[in-house]
Design an enzyme around this catalytic site. Sequence first.
Site, mmCIF file in Angstrom:
data_model
loop_
_atom_site.group_PDB
_atom_site.id
_atom_site.type_symbol
_atom_site.label_atom_id
_atom_site.label_comp_id
_atom_site.label_asym_id
_atom_site.label_seq_id
_atom_site.Cartn_x
_atom_site.Cartn_y
_atom_site.Cartn_z
ATOM 1 N N CYS A 178 0.867 -1.180 0.000
ATOM 2 C CA CYS A 178 0.000 0.000 0.000
ATOM 3 C C CYS A 178 0.903 1.229 0.000
ATOM 4 O O CYS A 178 2.125 1.098 -0.050
ATOM 5 C CB CYS A 178 -0.993 -0.006 1.158
ATOM 6 N N HIS A 221 15.717 -12.484 12.209
ATOM 7 C CA HIS A 221 15.455 -12.318 13.640
ATOM 8 C C HIS A 221 13.994 -12.490 14.026
ATOM 9 O O HIS A 221 13.706 -12.837 15.176
ATOM 10 C CB HIS A 221 15.919 -10.931 14.107
#
Length: 144
Positions: A65, A98
Site C-alpha cells: 500500500c 530475527h
Amino acid sequence: MTISIGNDHAGVEYKFEIIKHLKLKGYTIKNYGTDTTDSVDYPDFIHPVASDVEEKRADFGIIICGSGNGANMTANKHQGVRSALCWNKEIVALARQHNNANILSIPARFTALQQVIEMVDTFFETKFEGGRHQARVNKIPTSC
C-alpha cells in the site's frame, strides 16, 4: 512455493512487476490485489493474503500500500502472521533472520521499483536464524 500477494491502488504497478519477477523464478502466485489505480480500501485486499498465510494455503505473503503501514497493521491482526514493514533490503534481511517474518509489507510511495525487487529477493533468500530469536518469536502471542 506459493506466494499470496495483495495491494491497494498505490501498489498496482509494483504488484505486476513483482508477480512477473516471481513467476520467472518458478513461484506460484495467488493475486488478491486490485488491478486498477481507482481508490480502494486496503483491508479488502490484505485480509485474503493474511488468511492464506495463517491457514497455510500460502508459504509467504507480500502486501503493498502507499505507506505500507495500513497493510501491515491489517495483516498482523491474523494469528500466526508476522508481517514486517520494510523499506530496504537490510531491514528485510533482519525481519527474516530475527523475526521469522512471513509477510513482507512494502511502502509503494517510499520505495523505488528496483529497490522493491531486491527486497523481494532478499525476503525469499534469507532464512530465519532460530536460536535466541526463536525464544523471542515464541513470546509473540498468536491470539489475545
